[in-house]
Design an enzyme around this catalytic site. Structure first.
Site, PDB file in Angstrom:
ATOM      1  CG  ASP A 155       0.846   1.444  -1.464  1.00  8.40           C
ATOM      2  OD1 ASP A 155       0.408   2.177  -1.174  1.00  8.40           O
ATOM      3  OD2 ASP A 155       1.389   0.082  -1.495  1.00  8.40           O
ATOM      4  CG  HIS A 226      -0.797   0.605  -5.405  1.00  8.69           C
ATOM      5  ND1 HIS A 226       0.741   0.631  -4.147  1.00  8.69           N
ATOM      6  CD2 HIS A 226      -0.403  -0.568  -6.198  1.00  8.69           C
ATOM      7  CE1 HIS A 226       1.081  -0.682  -4.339  1.00  8.69           C
ATOM      8  NE2 HIS A 226       0.848  -1.051  -6.016  1.00  8.69           N
ATOM      9  CB  SER A 556       2.282  -3.545  -5.761  1.00 11.95           C
ATOM     10  OG  SER A 556       3.622  -2.720  -5.979  1.00 11.95           O
TER      11      SER A 556
END
Length: 773
Positions: A155, A226, A556
């Site tokens: 990520d 994220h 996600s």
């Protein structure tokens, strides 16, 4: 580079501003730059991924590269040894062509650009107790087994100072771990511990593409948020009394709270490059991860061209479970990504938690919506409401795009904005900069009734399509429309839930229609998890607020939920293969909500189908003891690939092993021992598949079949009863699907059913999709 989109609306897989569209100034510049560079010269260098044939005495990759081209030593970016046999290099087209013409080379591919696709979810999934991971698999013995499981997250990096990475009471790192915590300018290697056991960065592909244009610190630290969000969702330690500015307050913890986390930073400001992803997968497998979590993707492409699919094949062969996001291109049909059958493809659903907000109009009507706005409210006084529609036919003002609002018209008013094209929170920023004091963000047909809450910079309420249309009518009919906005905090026990998110990408699978995708759905709407210390909750420039935890939505967010659950299954059943774990999660999934009704689809408010929810919503309790599993060996996956219309070189490109042959192949790709069925009726009205079930339950188990078939299709299962004398026994059954004569069939006449093997303890259910072409 690949984007999914419609016109100028680009789908970026799960960013901090998820579905359905996220197209900001940076991305616009990037796209312009790439096309400009491509048009300036046909000989410009770029990154290529080169796959080599297996050789008895292979040359070092640099030597091989230089012997076939005029490349300099610095052209070699990565050497792949575990997930892939080959290298990545920065070459001009002539050098790339020279490699393609070599007998030692399987393929040469341009680098692909991929994009990024909690307090309540453990309770929602029934795993809320810290000392009791999942019901009957409790106690110190299970916790010790969970301590040995390692989840690798590819990520945007990690923020190691979060309490979610606290390693109190965790034993030392497993001796088999071969990973590393890299030291960099803004990342101290001592930040890793017995919880966060590794942090690496992979940036060569990004750096070559950026060419110094975008400055970014090259370290494992997460400057986006994220990666920290997905990591803590999968396996964050328990932290009490957390929230996003008061919203969703409670205990935050990951799915596998006792598992370890290793972070592999592959995503940067431009996105996530295939060469970097492959290098990270290569390293993660050799480091010793048990689960790989990838909340990123691109459009669906053949498996031999898909970097993630190729890396995941080797991971599967090594016993590593790979969980991937389905994408945020829903509700468009056939939009699902990451469709390789050896990967788990995860869609998104809602929780039973909401963040209500209200728009009260001057006509006395009060409409409900959602919001995470946490600043000073508007009070009780009605304010003028405006909806700007351009006279020249452009929709930029109604969409509240950057630069489209006239401050003289907007100042001091509430602005009505249509959802779409730009990020939702960015629209609020546009309204605020133009002098507006509030925003009503209304869905259009593309997003239906789905409501996703955002931490807006000004008072803002998001409403569904029907409510939006009623407000639009009010704006047309009222000479001087007004509104006032108010906010209701956090509400639990919302019904119905779960509901399939409208943004969640849908089947059928365009690469292999005979394999149903997505596989399952998990919690993916309004998920609270850890966040970067240098990014605002909206991720927008100008958002100077800081928070340790943030609420996001997207596949996600659902992907790491399944990654964490897979880690729990790995701890409970260390000898299970990745396909057995996948089967357990799929065949025990449920398709009814908390009102005991069939799952709904937020896109249109009607019942969902397996094209949207796959096998259903995961149920970790039942998955731990599924009774039977559909197991798949590497040899069977190879037979599956051999049944596709691929050349031997293309099959070898996926399988990545020498002396490969296709002496065994399926007559139809759907013959793979998959836990679901996707039946494609073509010239023949009859499709027949054989499946094999393995008993992982009690000795002496007896199962009877129950068939739920749609009108127009006959389904015959033989035998109708399976008797398993011992644990580990395998039994086969054959299913014949027949499309009845006279049935009106077309490409739009999809139908669905189920095949369930059941006894007094277990129901092993497989969804079936029927298509006519």
């Amino acid at each position: 580079m690949f984007f999914l989109g419609n016109g100028m609306e680009f789908t970026l897989y799960i960013s901090p501003h998820p579905p359905p569209f996220h197209f900001n100034k940076t991305m616009a510049f990037v796209i312009w730059l790439w096309f400009l560079l491509a048009s300036v010269t046909a000989t410009a260098k770029q990154t290529y991924i080169v796959q080599l044939k297996h050789q008895p005495n292979p040359k070092p990759h640099l030597t091989h590269l230089q012997s076939l081209t005029s490349a300099t030593p610095d052209a070699l970016l990565y050497s792949y040894t575990t997930a892939y046999n080959g290298f990545a290099a920065f070459l001009d087209p002539h050098q790339a062509q020279a490699l393609r013409e070599s007998d030692s080379v399987l393929g040469v591919y341009e680098d692909t650009l991929y994009q990024l696709h909690t307090t309540r979810t453990p309770h929602f999934l029934g795993i809320q107790d810290d000392d009791e991971e999942v019901g009957f698999f409790s106690g110190q013995q299970f916790n010790a087994a969970a301590n040995d499981v390692i989840i690798g997250v590819l990520d945007t990096g990690v923020w190691p100072e979060l309490k979610s990475f606290d390693d109190s009471l965790m034993p030392p790192v497993p001796a088999r771990w071969r990973g590393e915590c890299e030291q960099d300018e803004d990342f101290n290697a001592t930040a890793c511990n017995n919880k966060l056991i590794g942090a690496r960065k992979f940036y060569n592909g990004f750096q070559m593409a950026a060419a110094g244009i975008l400055a970014e610190k090259l370290s494992p630290r997460d400057h986006d948020g994220h990666g920290t969000h997905t990591s803590t969702t999968a396996a964050g330690s328990e932290v009490g009394n957390v929230s996003l500015f008061g919203y969703a307050r409670g205990r935050a913890r990951g799915m596998a709270v006792h598992a370890r986390v290793a972070s592999y930073k592959v995503c940067w400001k431009l996105g996530c490059f295939g060469s970097d992803i492959l290098a990270a997968m290569d390293k993660a497998i050799s480091d010793g991860v048990d689960v790989l979590s990838l909340s990123l993707g691109s459009s669906s492409i053949p498996y031999y061209r898909d970097t993630i699919a190729v890396g995941a094949f080797k991971a599967m062969e090594k016993g590593v479970f790979v969980s991937s996001s389905a994408g945020n291109a829903g509700p468009t049909k056939a939009s699902v990504a990451n469709v390789a059958p050896w990967m788990m493809t995860v869609g998104a659903g809602t929780l039973d938690r909401d963040f209500p907000a209200y728009a009260s109009l001057g006509n006395g009507k009060r409409y409900s919506g959602v919001s995470l706005y946490s600043g000073k409210g508007m009070g009780d006084k009605q304010v003028e409401l405006v909806y700007l529609r351009n006279n020249n036919g452009s929709a930029s003002a109604s969409l509240c795009l950057a630069g489209s609002l006239d401050p003289d018209v907007v100042r001091g008013k509430v602005v009505f904005c249509d959802r779409g094209v730009s990020p939702r929170a960015e629209k609020g920023m546009v309204v605020k900069k133009a002098g507006g004091i509030g925003m009503i963000l209304a869905n259009t047909a593309a997003s239906g009734e789905e409501l996703v809450a955002d931490s807006h910079m000004l008072p803002a309420v998001a409403v569904g399509r029907k409510t939006g249309d009623e407000i639009r009518e009010y704006l047309k009919s009222e000479a001087k429309p007004t509104a006032v906005l108010s906010f209701g905090g956090t509400v639990l026990g919302v019904k119905p839930s779960p509901v399939v998110a409208a943004f969640s990408s849908r089947g059928p699978n365009t690469v292999t229609p005979q394999i149903m995708k997505p596989d399952v759905i998990g919690p993916g709407v309004n998920i609270l998890a850890g966040w970067s210390g240098v990014a605002g909750p909206t991720g927008l420039e100008g958002d100077t607020r800081r928070t340790r935890y943030n609420i996001l939505s997207g596949t996600s967010m659902s992907c790491p939920h399944i990654s964490g659950l897979a880690a729990l299954l790995k701890a409970a059943h260390p000898k299970w293969s990745p396909s057995a774990i996948k089967s357990a999660l799929m065949t025990t999934a449920y398709t009814v909500d908390n009102t005991n009704s069939m799952l709904l689809d937020a896109a249109h408010g009607q019942f969902s189908t397996p094209w949207a929810h796959g096998a259903g919503h995961v149920d970790p309790h039942k998955a731990l003891s599924p009774g039977l599993v559909y197991d798949i060996s590497t040899k069977e996956y190879i037979a599956f690939l051999c049944s596709l219309d691929y050349t031997m070189k293309q099959v070898e490109a996926v399988v990545n092993r020498p002396n490969l042959n296709c002496t065994r192949r399926f007559r139809d790709p759907g013959q793979l021992n998959y836990p679901s069925f996707s039946i494609v009726f073509g010239k023949s009205r009859v499709v027949r598949y054989t499946r094999r079930l393995t008993n992982v339950g009690s000795a002496g188990s007896v199962y009877d079949v129950v068939v739920d078939a749609p009108q127009g299709v006959e389904v015959d299962v033989k035998p109708k009863q399976l008797v398993f004398k011992n644990v580990g026994d395998r039994m086969r059954f054959t299913v014949t699907f027949m499309s009845k004569k006279g049935v009106n069939t077309s490409r739009d006449d999809d139908a669905f059913g189920y095949i369930t093997w059941k006894n007094g303890e277990n129901q092993v259910r497989s969804p079936v999709a029927f298509s006519w072409v």
